[in-house]
Design an enzyme around this catalytic site. Structure first.
Site, short mmCIF file in Angstrom:
data_model
loop_
_atom_site.label_atom_id
_atom_site.label_comp_id
_atom_site.label_asym_id
_atom_site.label_seq_id
_atom_site.Cartn_x
_atom_site.Cartn_y
_atom_site.Cartn_z
N ARG A 1 0.86 -1.19 0.00
CA ARG A 1 0.00 0.00 0.00
C ARG A 1 0.89 1.23 0.00
O ARG A 1 1.89 1.25 0.71
CB ARG A 1 -0.90 0.01 1.23
CG ARG A 1 -2.07 -0.92 1.09
CD ARG A 1 -3.14 -0.64 2.13
NE ARG A 1 -4.14 -1.70 2.08
CZ ARG A 1 -4.82 -2.11 3.13
NH1 ARG A 1 -4.63 -1.56 4.32
NH2 ARG A 1 -5.71 -3.08 3.00
N GLU B 1 16.95 19.48 12.62
CA GLU B 1 16.25 18.48 13.42
C GLU B 1 16.12 18.90 14.88
O GLU B 1 15.17 18.55 15.57
CB GLU B 1 16.97 17.13 13.31
CG GLU B 1 16.96 16.53 11.89
CD GLU B 1 17.95 17.17 10.92
OE1 GLU B 1 18.82 17.95 11.38
OE2 GLU B 1 17.84 16.92 9.71
N PHE C 1 18.69 10.95 12.30
CA PHE C 1 18.81 12.36 12.69
C PHE C 1 18.01 12.65 13.96
O PHE C 1 18.43 13.45 14.78
CB PHE C 1 18.40 13.26 11.53
CG PHE C 1 19.13 12.93 10.25
CD1 PHE C 1 20.52 12.79 10.26
CD2 PHE C 1 18.46 12.71 9.07
CE1 PHE C 1 21.20 12.44 9.10
CE2 PHE C 1 19.14 12.36 7.91
CZ PHE C 1 20.51 12.22 7.93
N ARG D 1 8.24 3.47 4.61
CA ARG D 1 7.67 4.50 3.76
C ARG D 1 7.47 3.99 2.33
O ARG D 1 7.94 2.91 1.98
CB ARG D 1 8.61 5.71 3.73
CG ARG D 1 9.90 5.36 3.02
CD ARG D 1 10.85 6.55 2.87
NE ARG D 1 12.01 6.14 2.09
CZ ARG D 1 13.11 6.87 1.94
NH1 ARG D 1 13.22 8.03 2.54
NH2 ARG D 1 14.11 6.42 1.20
C1 TPP Z 1 21.32 16.13 9.14
C2 TPP Z 1 20.60 15.69 7.90
N1 TPP Z 1 19.27 15.91 7.81
C3 TPP Z 1 18.59 15.48 6.72
C4 TPP Z 1 19.23 14.84 5.70
C5 TPP Z 1 18.44 14.29 4.51
N2 TPP Z 1 18.74 15.08 3.32
C6 TPP Z 1 19.61 14.63 2.38
S1 TPP Z 1 19.87 15.74 1.17
C7 TPP Z 1 18.81 16.85 1.88
C8 TPP Z 1 18.59 18.18 1.27
C9 TPP Z 1 19.54 19.18 1.84
O1 TPP Z 1 19.65 20.31 1.05
P1 TPP Z 1 20.77 20.44 -0.09
O2 TPP Z 1 21.99 19.74 0.34
O3 TPP Z 1 20.87 21.88 -0.44
O4 TPP Z 1 20.05 19.64 -1.23
P2 TPP Z 1 20.36 19.63 -2.83
O5 TPP Z 1 20.94 20.94 -3.21
O6 TPP Z 1 21.28 18.50 -3.07
O7 TPP Z 1 19.02 19.40 -3.46
C10 TPP Z 1 18.26 16.33 3.04
C11 TPP Z 1 17.28 17.02 3.90
C12 TPP Z 1 20.61 14.63 5.83
N3 TPP Z 1 21.32 13.95 4.90
N4 TPP Z 1 21.27 15.07 6.93
#
Ligand code: TPP
Ligand code: MG
Lengths: 345, 279
Positions: A38, A87, A112, A195
């Site tokens: 689902r 977070e 996180f 998820r």
């Molecule tokens: C501490 C932490 N929180 C959340 C994530 C999940 N995450 C992976 S990439 C991302 C987006 C972060 O923004 P950015 O690095 O600017 O993304 P991009 O430019 O690559 O789209 C997130 C929230 C993570 N890797 N680390």
């Protein structure tokens, strides 16, 4: 498996006509090829519940889309708060919302919430017994991205936090049922989230989720598997496979890690003197396995044997999820093989 | 300054970095391709104009340290490390596969030239502060670069590090933030408004420049100014970049934090990149 970073992989020495590599860290589905699933059961369940419960708000730390909270966000855009990839703030702001009478459902990845935001959950939320629901994707080993994304010790960390209720659901049905139960429970809850397209397994067993209750999904003479989260799904599959070889395996599903249903566990272990195997998607340190062991010891219950299926006390490899589940013993085949080996010994 | 292979221009380096990244992307069929294409020009300047290193000795004590705080940008850094001959080119076909030295998320224990493990975002700048303090204790002349993302501007740890770098007047620290206007949940400013960035970093004590990160000459000038700036202050280069730069049909995709690209589109993307080549 990790070698020195200064030695090249053997694969490349195979010469020009070597095969193309097909394994991939992108392969991260826990659903089997023909398994019914689902989509986004958490997001849909929360969006539906929010229609009748005004207290509910959703908050995320730049991961709404990857925790199925985007479904809630689309249904109730004015009740969704984007806190940015922060977070610690997410948990503090949720505490503040809860103080003002709302019921925040906050989402991020399990690594996180546990590693980065622990202090904020502990003091701002749990110590105050605030009504915050923390729902985290990528529990245990459910991604091949390596230790930065593998929440192998979240249960150990959160078990140590007073007041916090901890849920590790097995499938889509259980997530759908857990959402209203968690909302009805007053106080902080941590739920491990599966998820995306989440397997549907428990409908076959006439199962209903009750917060705090372990449930016997199948009986069996030879071994009792006590399992939680997605390992219950795997244990049920392993039990079916072992059945064909005449090995009779019982499965006791423990979705609530804390408070632990000690009565059900003790009763099932006392029923018959069997090998007890605890299976969890978590390090063998500080999770369900050690919780069950301590429960048995404290009550002087001595099963015929006690074994753990769980992750080793190591930082795990990166790679394709099926490879890693085989490597670390979480796949259906490895569970069946382990049980066979232990019974033969 | 180190410039390996003086006969190859920086735009050509950038083109090749994009090419290596696309070829790795093709191995997986999807991934953080748009980031790699967007940051390729900055990496070309970093590795072929502004950073001292020895390809055959990635841990050489006299090197400038280049930290990748953004673990998921690993594909971009691998492409630069391949072009810099720190990683052999044929290894790109192992990207993201089991037991590869090039995992999806950058890790120091896996890859030569990868200084830190960066997948839990918001670590790099603080680690850089400590390395700068350590290098100063050792009387080293090396610089520490930290490449981080606009998403990492949301994390408190980034600002703790920014404040301490200003307080310690770390003139051996050069931070580069990739303002690509994208995060996991969508465009950055919609996720969290972090502007005005220049004023913020200036207020924290940084010598701050803001450039078009896809304008190689502007990036060169910014790196030169950062290295030679006379004041005892940490240096910030804010690079505004375009996601998927150089491949228009990918630039046009709206949600491009994690791109899925059809099998036939890879060849098309490579063709476009090659046609834009200058060498
Ligand atoms: C501490 C932490 N929180 C959340 C994530 C999940 N995450 C992976 S990439 C991302 C987006 C972060 O923004 P950015 O690095 O600017 O993304 P991009 O430019 O690559 O789209 C997130 C929230 C993570 N890797 N680390
Ligand atoms: Mg970004």
């Amino acid at each position: 498996m990790r070698r020195s970073k200064y030695s090249r992989p053997d694969f490349l020495t195979q010469g020009e006509d070597r095969p193309r590599l097909t394994t991939s860290a992108m392969i991260a589905s826990i659903a089997g090829p023909d398994q019914p699933t689902r989509p986004a059961p958490f997001g849909h369940a929360l969006a539906a519940l929010a229609q009748t419960d005004d207290r509910i708000v959703g908050m995320s730390a730049d991961l709404a889309k990857y925790t199925d909270l985007h479904v809630f966000r689309s249904a109730h855009p004015d009740r969704f708060y984007q806190m940015g990839m922060a977070e610690q703030l997410l948990m503090m702001a949720a505490a503040g919302m809860a103080r003002e009478g709302f019921q925040p459902w906050v989402t991020t990845y399990a690594v996180f919430a546990s590693r980065r935001a622990y202090d904020f959950i502990c003091l701002a939320i749990a110590e105050e017994m605030l009504d915050v629901k923390i729902v985290c994707a990528l529990p245990g080993l459910t991604t091949g991205y390596g230790p930065s994304h593998q929440a192998t010790e979240d249960l150990a960390m959160f078990r140590g936090m007073p007041n916090l209720t901890i849920i590790d659901p097995c499938d889509a049905l259980e997530i759908e049922q857990a959402v209203p139960a968690i909302a009805a429970h007053k106080g902080p809850v941590y739920m491990r989230l599966l998820r995306g397209n989440v397997p549907l397994v428990l409908d076959e067993y006439g199962y209903t989720f009750e917060l705090g209750k372990a449930k016997l999904l199948r009986g069996g003479r030879d071994t009792l598997v006590i399992s939680t989260g997605l390992m219950t799904m795997r244990a049920l599959e392993a039990a079916k496979a072992l059945q064909k070889d005449g090995v009779d395996v019982a499965v006791l599903h423990v979705p609530t890690i804390k408070p632990l249903d000690e009565q059900a566990i003790l009763a099932e272990c006392r029923k018959q003197n069997r090998l007890v195997v605890v299976a969890e998607n978590h390090t063998v340190i500080g999770g369900l396995g050690e919780a069950v062991a301590a429960t048995l010891m404290r009550s002087d219950v001595r099963p015929a044997g006690f074994r753990q299926i769980g992750l080793p006390d190591e930082f795990l490899d990166a790679g394709a999820l099926p490879t890693l589940h085989d490597r670390y013993g979480l796949s259906t085949n490895s569970i069946a093989a382990s049980i066979r080996r232990w019974l033969d010994a | 300054m180190t410039q390996i292979g003086h006969n190859v221009s920086l735009p050509e380096r950038a083109r090749r970095i994009r090419r290596h990244a696309l070829r790795m992307g093709e191995v997986q069929g999807q991934g953080y391709i748009a980031q790699a294409l967007g940051i390729a020009d900055v990496l070309a300047v970093s590795y072929f104009h502004a950073t001292h290193y020895r390809p055959d000795d990635p841990e050489w004590e006299g090197r400038d340290r280049f930290l990748l705080s953004i673990g998921h940008y690993a594909i971009a850094l691998y492409a630069a490390l391949i072009e810099a001959k720190i990683i052999p080119e044929d290894e790109l076909e192992t990207y993201g596969t089991d037991d590869s030295r090039l995992p999806m998320s950058g890790m120091a224990a896996y890859t030569p030239g990868m200084e830190i493990t960066g997948g839990s975002l918001g670590h790099g700048l603080g680690i850089a502060v400590g390395m700068c303090l350590g290098l100063k204790r050792k009387k080293s002349a090396s610089f520490v670069y930290n490449l981080f993302s606009d998403g990492e501007l949301d994390e408190g740890s980034t600002w703790e590090a920014a404040m301490s770098a200003g307080s310690y007047k770390l003139d051996n620290l050069i931070a580069i933030v990739d303002v690509n206007q994208m995060q996991a949940d969508g465009p950055s400013l919609g996720v969290m408004n972090f502007e005005p960035l220049v004023a913020k970093f200036e207020a924290f004590g940084w010598f701050t420049q803001r450039v078009d990160g896809n304008d190689i000459e502007a990036v060169v000038r910014a790196f030169d100014a950062a290295r030679s700036h006379p004041e005892a202050r940490p240096r910030m280069i804010i690079c505004d970049t375009k996601m998927a730069k150089g491949v228009p049909f990918l630039e046009a995709r709206e949600r491009n934090h994690f791109l899925r690209v059809e099998p036939h589109e890879w060849a098309e993307a490579l063709r476009i990149i090659d046609a834009g080549g200058t060498a």
